[in-house]
Every structure is written in C-alpha cells, then in structure tokens.
Write a protein that holds these residues in place. Structure first.
Motif, PDB file in Angstrom:
ATOM      1  N   VAL A  66      90.854  63.059  49.179  1.00 42.21           N
ATOM      2  CA  VAL A  66      89.392  63.083  49.201  1.00 42.21           C
ATOM      3  C   VAL A  66      88.767  62.150  50.215  1.00 42.21           C
ATOM      4  CG1 VAL A  66      87.240  62.854  47.636  1.00 42.21           C
ATOM      5  CG2 VAL A  66      89.463  63.582  46.754  1.00 42.21           C
ATOM      6  N   ALA A  67      89.328  60.978  49.968  1.00 38.08           N
ATOM      7  CA  ALA A  67      88.743  60.135  51.054  1.00 38.08           C
ATOM      8  C   ALA A  67      88.904  60.587  52.674  1.00 38.08           C
ATOM      9  CB  ALA A  67      89.350  58.514  50.814  1.00 38.08           C
ATOM     10  N   ALA A  68      90.030  61.099  52.712  1.00 42.35           N
ATOM     11  CA  ALA A  68      90.485  61.609  54.204  1.00 42.35           C
ATOM     12  C   ALA A  68      89.300  62.586  54.481  1.00 42.35           C
ATOM     13  CB  ALA A  68      91.961  61.929  54.552  1.00 42.35           C
ATOM     14  N   ALA A  69      89.432  63.673  53.806  1.00 41.79           N
ATOM     15  CA  ALA A  69      88.410  64.691  53.877  1.00 41.79           C
ATOM     16  C   ALA A  69      87.077  64.268  54.174  1.00 41.79           C
ATOM     17  CB  ALA A  69      88.561  65.799  52.919  1.00 41.79           C
ATOM     18  N   ALA A  70      86.695  63.351  53.313  1.00 37.46           N
ATOM     19  CA  ALA A  70      85.227  62.654  53.775  1.00 37.46           C
ATOM     20  C   ALA A  70      85.148  62.124  54.770  1.00 37.46           C
ATOM     21  CB  ALA A  70      84.767  61.700  52.325  1.00 37.46           C
ATOM     22  N   TYR A  71      86.205  61.398  55.401  1.00 35.28           N
ATOM     23  CA  TYR A  71      86.043  60.570  56.451  1.00 35.28           C
ATOM     24  C   TYR A  71      86.249  61.502  57.840  1.00 35.28           C
ATOM     25  CZ  TYR A  71      87.386  57.393  60.201  1.00 35.28           C
ATOM     26  OH  TYR A  71      87.602  56.615  61.559  1.00 35.28           O
ATOM     27  N   LEU A  72      86.771  62.651  57.747  1.00 36.31           N
ATOM     28  CA  LEU A  72      86.757  63.575  58.736  1.00 36.31           C
ATOM     29  C   LEU A  72      85.465  64.139  58.781  1.00 36.31           C
ATOM     30  CD1 LEU A  72      90.345  64.994  58.231  1.00 36.31           C
ATOM     31  CD2 LEU A  72      89.691  63.500  60.107  1.00 36.31           C
ATOM     32  N   LEU A  73      85.040  64.568  57.675  1.00 34.76           N
ATOM     33  CA  LEU A  73      83.656  65.476  57.902  1.00 34.76           C
ATOM     34  C   LEU A  73      82.596  64.486  58.397  1.00 34.76           C
ATOM     35  CD1 LEU A  73      83.617  67.150  54.437  1.00 34.76           C
ATOM     36  CD2 LEU A  73      84.035  68.142  56.722  1.00 34.76           C
ATOM     37  N   LEU A  74      82.634  63.108  58.121  1.00 30.03           N
ATOM     38  CA  LEU A  74      81.760  62.433  58.692  1.00 30.03           C
ATOM     39  C   LEU A  74      82.004  61.813  60.292  1.00 30.03           C
ATOM     40  CD1 LEU A  74      81.008  60.013  55.585  1.00 30.03           C
ATOM     41  CD2 LEU A  74      79.299  61.858  56.573  1.00 30.03           C
ATOM     42  N   SER A  75      83.176  62.020  60.811  1.00 29.35           N
ATOM     43  CA  SER A  75      83.677  61.335  61.760  1.00 29.35           C
ATOM     44  C   SER A  75      83.611  62.445  62.792  1.00 29.35           C
ATOM     45  CB  SER A  75      84.842  60.357  61.771  1.00 29.35           C
ATOM     46  OG  SER A  75      85.771  61.230  61.385  1.00 29.35           O
ATOM     47  N   LEU A  76      83.735  63.600  62.712  1.00 27.80           N
ATOM     48  CA  LEU A  76      83.966  64.879  63.285  1.00 27.80           C
ATOM     49  C   LEU A  76      82.424  65.651  63.414  1.00 27.80           C
ATOM     50  CD1 LEU A  76      87.538  65.815  62.769  1.00 27.80           C
ATOM     51  CD2 LEU A  76      86.505  64.302  64.476  1.00 27.80           C
ATOM     52  N   PRO A  77      81.430  65.346  64.155  1.00 28.33           N
ATOM     53  CA  PRO A  77      80.308  66.195  63.715  1.00 28.33           C
ATOM     54  C   PRO A  77      80.142  67.450  64.264  1.00 28.33           C
ATOM     55  CG  PRO A  77      80.191  64.574  65.642  1.00 28.33           C
ATOM     56  CD  PRO A  77      81.416  64.334  64.867  1.00 28.33           C
ATOM     57  N   CYS A  78      81.079  67.880  65.217  1.00 29.81           N
ATOM     58  CA  CYS A  78      81.000  69.309  65.686  1.00 29.81           C
ATOM     59  C   CYS A  78      82.077  70.202  64.869  1.00 29.81           C
ATOM     60  CB  CYS A  78      81.552  69.131  67.347  1.00 29.81           C
ATOM     61  SG  CYS A  78      83.218  68.756  67.335  1.00 29.81           S
ATOM     62  N   LEU A  79      82.739  69.750  63.932  1.00 34.73           N
ATOM     63  CA  LEU A  79      83.388  70.830  62.985  1.00 34.73           C
ATOM     64  C   LEU A  79      82.490  71.953  62.487  1.00 34.73           C
ATOM     65  CD1 LEU A  79      85.828  68.387  61.045  1.00 34.73           C
ATOM     66  CD2 LEU A  79      86.373  70.010  62.919  1.00 34.73           C
ATOM     67  N   GLU A  80      83.069  72.862  62.820  1.00 34.20           N
ATOM     68  CA  GLU A  80      82.630  74.346  62.175  1.00 34.20           C
ATOM     69  C   GLU A  80      83.467  74.987  61.176  1.00 34.20           C
ATOM     70  OE1 GLU A  80      81.115  76.757  65.070  1.00 34.20           O
ATOM     71  OE2 GLU A  80      79.378  75.512  65.612  1.00 34.20           O
ATOM     72  N   ARG A  81      84.758  74.914  61.478  1.00 37.47           N
ATOM     73  CA  ARG A  81      85.599  75.464  60.565  1.00 37.47           C
ATOM     74  C   ARG A  81      86.654  74.351  60.045  1.00 37.47           C
ATOM     75  NH1 ARG A  81      90.640  79.876  62.316  1.00 37.47           N
ATOM     76  NH2 ARG A  81      91.414  80.291  60.095  1.00 37.47           N
ATOM     77  N   VAL A  82      86.959  74.513  58.561  1.00 37.28           N
ATOM     78  CA  VAL A  82      87.424  73.388  57.979  1.00 37.28           C
ATOM     79  C   VAL A  82      88.541  73.815  57.031  1.00 37.28           C
ATOM     80  CG1 VAL A  82      87.385  71.078  56.582  1.00 37.28           C
ATOM     81  CG2 VAL A  82      85.838  71.619  58.569  1.00 37.28           C
ATOM     82  N   ALA A  83      89.461  73.470  56.723  1.00 30.88           N
ATOM     83  CA  ALA A  83      90.738  73.996  55.510  1.00 30.88           C
ATOM     84  C   ALA A  83      90.975  72.623  55.416  1.00 30.88           C
ATOM     85  CB  ALA A  83      91.417  74.808  55.988  1.00 30.88           C
ATOM     86  N   LEU A  84      90.751  72.011  54.125  1.00 29.41           N
ATOM     87  CA  LEU A  84      91.416  70.784  53.953  1.00 29.41           C
ATOM     88  C   LEU A  84      91.649  70.625  52.488  1.00 29.41           C
ATOM     89  CD1 LEU A  84      89.181  68.013  55.969  1.00 29.41           C
ATOM     90  CD2 LEU A  84      91.469  68.967  56.487  1.00 29.41           C
ATOM     91  N   GLU A  85      92.714  69.798  51.913  1.00 26.51           N
ATOM     92  CA  GLU A  85      92.852  69.720  50.655  1.00 26.51           C
ATOM     93  C   GLU A  85      91.771  68.649  49.898  1.00 26.51           C
ATOM     94  OE1 GLU A  85      95.151  71.011  49.143  1.00 26.51           O
ATOM     95  OE2 GLU A  85      96.750  71.573  50.748  1.00 26.51           O
ATOM     96  N   ARG A  86      91.309  69.238  48.912  1.00 24.27           N
ATOM     97  CA  ARG A  86      90.221  68.417  48.261  1.00 24.27           C
ATOM     98  C   ARG A  86      88.735  68.250  48.925  1.00 24.27           C
ATOM     99  NH1 ARG A  86      93.250  65.008  44.832  1.00 24.27           N
ATOM    100  NH2 ARG A  86      91.362  64.583  43.625  1.00 24.27           N
ATOM    101  N   LEU A  87      88.584  69.457  49.840  1.00 25.00           N
ATOM    102  CA  LEU A  87      87.465  69.365  50.526  1.00 25.00           C
ATOM    103  C   LEU A  87      86.169  69.285  49.588  1.00 25.00           C
ATOM    104  CD1 LEU A  87      85.996  69.948  53.228  1.00 25.00           C
ATOM    105  CD2 LEU A  87      86.178  72.142  52.991  1.00 25.00           C
ATOM    106  N   ALA A  88      86.294  70.213  48.463  1.00 24.37           N
ATOM    107  CA  ALA A  88      84.945  70.231  47.553  1.00 24.37           C
ATOM    108  C   ALA A  88      84.727  68.871  47.037  1.00 24.37           C
ATOM    109  CB  ALA A  88      85.344  71.338  46.494  1.00 24.37           C
TER     110      ALA A  88
END
Length: 663
Positions: free
Chosen positions: A243-265
């Motif tokens: 969960v923490a890794a997914a939240a960190y990546l969502l906030l630090s990678l502003p240009c992401l448009e397609r994502v498939a991560l564990e515990r993304l919800a």
C-alpha cells in the motif's frame, strides 16, 4: 568479420575449395501464393519479406552457422540485413517468431544497429547470458525491448544489458528474475523510459519500486504519458508495504496514465483520506521522502500548471481582444459612440482576477486534487467510489470480485453500478471478474456500456434466462467481446425457433472484430450438456450482425452450434436501416474470418469445409475434441481440397485433436 553481399553480384561468391563444384546461382523456395488472403496482389515489400523468411534457414542461417556461429564473436555483422531499414528487420523478426523459425543464428544476423524494436516474448528460450551482450553491443539505439518470460536470464546480466540501452522508451521484463539491482539500473540509465512491465517478477519486492520515483524518467513532469505494471511480484517485509509503495509511486510519478499495482485501491483511499502518517515508518525505513511531503510537492506542481495554463489563456484572450479592437476601430463612428459607454472591465483587471483565483485554488484545501490515471487494473467494487473522486479521467478499468458470495452479491452489483456512473460516456474498455449471475451486472453495463469498445466478463454464472441479448443491446459500439462463464446448471427444454429472425428487433454489433464465448468444462467430459437452447438466438445475432468479425472463439458451448454456423453462411444483404453509418456495408457473415476456434462443439466436417471456402482470409482453425468430426473425414477433406484451397496445412495427428494452420 563475415561479409555477406547480395547474391548474383560479380565477385560475391567465395572461392571454391579444391574438388568442390562452383555454382553461380542459388535455388530459392518457390511460393505458390502470389496474392494475399483476400485476393489482392501482394506488395513488393511483402513479397521480399516472405522470400527472406522462406530462405532464412537454408541460405543465410546455414552459411553463418557453419562458418562463424560457435567460433567467433562479432560486434557487428556486415550482411544483407544491414541494408534494410529497422522497421523491415523488426517485421522480419516477428514473421519468423510467428512461424516458429527464429533460431539463435538467425537472431544474430538480425541484431543490426538500426533496429528500434525487439520483441522476444514469443521465443523466450533464445534469451540467455550469451545473447544479451550481442544486444547490448549491436542494438544500442533500441526504443522498445520485450524479454518477457526469459526465466534463465540472470539479473546481473540483465542489468549490464540495460546499461547499454539509454534510449529505451518501452521495457517489458514480465516473468524474468528482475530484482532491485535491475530497477536501480533502470532508474539511473534509462532516462527516457515511458512504459515498464515487471509483473510476475517474484524476486522483486514492492519497496524496490521506490527507486523509480527518485530517478526514472517516468517521474519527469515533461512526460506526456507513462505506464507501470507490477502485478504478482514478491512480498514486502510488512503487510502495509504494498500500500505504501503504491501510494509513493502514484505521488512521485505525475505522468502515470496506466497502472497495475498490488493494493492500488487501498493506496488511492489513503491519498483520498490524507492518512499519510500511517506510512511514515515505511518511508523512514526505506530512506525516501514522507508521503505528506510528496503530496505537498504534487499540489504545488498542479498549482504551477494551473497558473501556466491561466497565463496562456490570458495571452490568448489578449490576442483575441486586440484583433477585436482593430476590427472595432474599423467600424463607423456612430457604432463607436454607441458602444463607448459599456466596455466592461479592462484586460489587466481580468488577468489579475484570474491570477488571484488560481493562487486561491492552489493554496486552498486540496479538494480538487486528482491523479491523471486513465487505465487501472485489479480493483474492487468497494474502492470505485474513492477512485472516482481521485481519478475522474479513467477510460479503461479492470474490476475483480473474487470474494463474491450470495449474501452481498447484489450489493456489489449496486456498488459497481454507482462507481461506473462517474465515468459514464468516457469508458472505452471494461473488464469484470464476477463469479455471480450475469443479471446482477446488467445495470452496470447499461450505465457504462454505450461507450465501450472492449468488454471482458470472466467467471460468470449463467442460466437459460441470462440476459445476453440485453448485454449486447447495452454495448452497441463493441469491437472486442469476451465472456468466460460456467454453463447453466438447470437444463432448458428445446425450443422451436423460426429460421428467419426479426432483424428490426435483434441487437447488432457492426464494429465487432473479436468474439469469445468460453464455457468451463470437465476434462473427463467429452460433450457439454445441451442445457441452454436459447443461446442459439444470441449466436445467430452475433454471427450475422457482425460483418467485420475476424477472430471467433466458441469453446464448449452448451447448445448446438453447427446449425447456427450453417444459418450464418446462408445470410446476406445489408444491415438494418437503424444503422445509417453502415447502410452501404454488405452483410456477409464470416467472410473476414482469419482465426476460428470451435473446440468441444457439434460442428461437422461439411460446415468446416464451407467455412474454409467462404472465408478467403482464414489462417487458423481449431476443431479439437469435436465429436462429430472423425480423423478420417478430416484427412479426406484435406486431401480433396488442398489444391483447390491453395493453402498449406499442418494437422495434429492425435485422434481426439485436430488443428489446421494455413501458412
């Protein structure tokens, strides 16, 4: 260093050995087909590619294997493929992969400096420690690399290879031994990366992905789009690490448009509720900035982008008003006098007001904070509500409800309907895994279906009253439809259907190009139970109302299929009047078919023969375990029609399995 020249040139042949007869010409394989599958004449470029593929093994590969393969290691090979463009070399490589003809020697010859895309996902056995140095030395200008499934490739060799590929935009390492060292190399050396797939890399922990947020190019704000796929990877030290890794990546990678991560919800809920303090221990342990700091930086970035857009809009308005003022001054003096009293606020006042509004929005509470995600996979129905507020631009989504039970099944269906309302009209692709009745999904499909181009339903439970026709009506723009379901448990009595159906009342899918209906079965069961007779109406509707259908897969249908195919082959005419955009499109069902799979159905040899004669583009037929087709009848069909069809066939000789592949 071997030097290959075009055959037929003066002096191109090597000196003959003593006692060896010297030949001046080389006989190539002749291709009996001079036209494409649809009867059109093949282009000269396509003919050259086919000729190269036909003669690759016995000419180029044979010479290189006998003289140089295991004796020398060349940095570059000067040969005929150096004269081809990178696009043609890539096309030839894919052609050999599809034919299962790509060997180690052939791959050595095709690794040329001008190559921009290399995909070895269909032949992962060729990717090893000996091949990667050749890729790193010869193809340093690669933009796209796909090594999915290369399980025998050590992570150290993979990292060393990526160090020599700085221009990569797309990289797929799914199913490889990728670990933290490979991710570190990607973050430090692949600065132009836009797409990364590390799914099914079990040596990779969620915390290792944090390196992408600090160094990889997909974290650059100048990037137009980015994709990160990391499903089914290794476990973290603690339960909250994904969960923490997914939240960190969502906030630090502003240009992401397609994502498939564990515990993304859960990560989206964490960002939506601003519960960053719960993950401070994780960020301190990994030595990365706290999530609250990343959130503030992201807000400031959004504020700066808003101010920039405001300035650009103000500049555009100023130019428009200047042009309007010039036109205004050219009018008569009487019109000037009439309009002099109500000019409104000046441009500087409007601009100042817009700047104050932009600053207020950026400094206010983060009610309008959002992520720019458009494609999300592996979500649950419970998370759609928070996700809809955080990601309003979603156009492709995948929902998984494996924890379905009858007590809360209807509530999950209502949650799905409410969640999809936010993206109604903009969803293009929807995938739902729902091990419940199809009728519970119908309201959600009626909300989001009219804009869908692709629909996938998996794990459904069906009955003779499942509303498949209503699903088709709700999704009129579908191009891809795939349904995997369990057959009905209660049998349905056979119905007497009319031969001619009412075209004005049946739904049609004029854009459909791929159709899959797959029902589960037991391997010990030879024939599926014929328990859903009304399914024939749905099949007639789909086969006759989809003139652009190219791929058809019907597996273990719980209803007769042979009569439906015969009906579709007899159909003709034009689409109904309610399709004005397709009024001139002739209704020729099954004419464009290229790939057809009919395992465990009652299809007969005569019907298959008619399909082969009717569909001129057909390349693949699978009639495995069809109890009405005998091996003797199949081989008789091949013998009698081979010359007439003018196509090569390769059939499996097992008595219970028959597959036909057209070259």
């Amino acid at each position: 260093m071997p030097l290959f020249r075009a055959l037929g040139e003066h002096g191109s042949g090597a000196k003959a050995h003593p006692g060896q007869k010297r030949t001046s010409t080389v006989k190539f394989k002749r291709r009996s087909r001079k036209t494409d599958e649809d009867g059109s004449v093949l282009s000269l470029e396509r003919l050259c590619m086919l000729s190269l593929a036909d003669n690759m093994k016995e000419v180029w590969v044979k010479d290189y294997s006998e003289k140089y393969l295991d004796e020398y290691c060349f940095r570059h090979i000067m040969g005929p493929f150096n004269l081809l463009s990178g696009e043609l070399v890539e096309e030839l490589t894919q052609l050999l992969c599809r034919r299962k003809q790509l060997s180690r020697a052939a791959l050595h010859l095709l690794l040329v400096p001008q190559l921009r895309g290399l995909s070895l996902a269909k032949c992962p056995g060729l990717v090893n420690s000996a091949l990667c140095p050749h890729i790193a030395a010869r193809c340093q200008g690669l933009w796209s690399l796909d090594l999915s499934g290369a399980q025998q490739l050590p992570s150290k060799v993979l990292a060393e290879t990526l160090c020599s590929l700085p221009y990569l935009r797309s990289l797929s390492l799914a199913g490889t031994p990728c670990d933290r060292s490979v991710i570190r190399t990607i973050a430090q050396r692949c600065r132009l990366l836009r797409h990364l797939d590390v799914s099914h890399c079990h040596f990779l922990s969620p915390a290792a992905l944090l390196l992408l947020g600090s160094g990889a190019s997909i974290s650059s704000s100048e990037c137009s789009s980015g994709a990160l796929l990391a499903l089914d990877i290794g476990f973290g030290e603690h339960e909250e690490d994904p969960v923490a890794a997914a939240a960190y990546l969502l906030l630090s990678l502003p240009c992401l448009e397609r994502v498939a991560l564990e515990r993304l919800a859960q990560a989206c809920c964490l960002i939506q509720n601003r519960e960053f303090d719960q993950m401070d221990q994780f960020t301190e342990r990994e030595g990365v900035p706290r999530l609250a700091v990343l959130f503030q930086e992201r807000r400031q970035m959004l504020g700066m982008e808003s101010c920039r857009k405001t300035r650009e809009g103000a500049a555009a308005n100023e130019e428009d008003e200047d042009e309007e003022r010039i036109l205004w001054e050219g009018c008569g003096s009487e019109r000037k006098a009439d309009s002099s009293g109500d000019e409104g606020p000046s441009l500087s006042q409007n601009q100042a007001e817009e700047h104050r509004r932009a600053r207020a929005e950026s400094q206010s509470d983060d009610k309008h904070f959002m992520l720019h995600l458009k494609h999300i996979e592996c979500l649950s129905c419970d998370s759609l509500d928070s996700l809809s507020r955080l990601c309003p631009n979603i156009c492709s989504i995948s929902v998984n409800t494996d924890d379905y039970d009858e007590a809360r099944g209807r509530s999950q269906g209502s949650l799905l309907t409410a969640g999809l309302k936010t993206w109604s009209g903009q969803l293009r692709s929807l995938c739902i895994r729902y091990p419940g009745p199809l009728v519970e999904l119908l309201p959600a499909l009626q909300v989001a279906g009219w804009s869908l181009f692709s629909l996938t339903l998996e794990g459904l439970k069906t009955s003779p009253h499942s509303p498949l026709l209503e699903v088709i009506k709700s999704c009129p723009k579908l191009r891809d439809l795939s349904i995997s379901a369990e057959p009905p448990t209660t049998p349905q009595e056979e119905e007497n259907e009319e031969d001619q159906l009412d075209d004005q009342n049946l739904p049609w899918l004029p854009d459909l190009s791929s159709l899959t209906l797959k029902f589960s079965y037991e391997h010990s069961q030879m024939r599926p139970s014929m328990s859903w007779w009304s399914l024939r109406q749905v099949l007639k509707c789909l086969l006759t109302g989809s003139p652009l259908l190219e791929k058809l897969s019907l597996v273990s249908l719980p209803c007769p299929l042979d009569s439906v195919l015969q009906y579709a082959l007899h159909r003709g005419g034009f689409l109904p009047r309610r399709f004005p955009y397709y009024s001139d499109l002739p209704l020729m069902p099954l004419r464009r078919l290229q790939h057809i799979e009919l395992p465990r159905t009652d299809v007969r040899t005569g019907t298959v023969e008619r399909i082969m004669l009717h569909s001129k583009r057909l390349k693949y037929i699978d009639v495995s375990y069809c109890w009405e087709i005998s091996q003797q009848g199949w081989w008789g069909l091949k013998f009698n029609k081979q010359t007439r069809l003018n196509k090569k066939t390769a059939c499996n000789r097992h008595a219970s399995k028959l597959i036909c592949i057209f070259a």
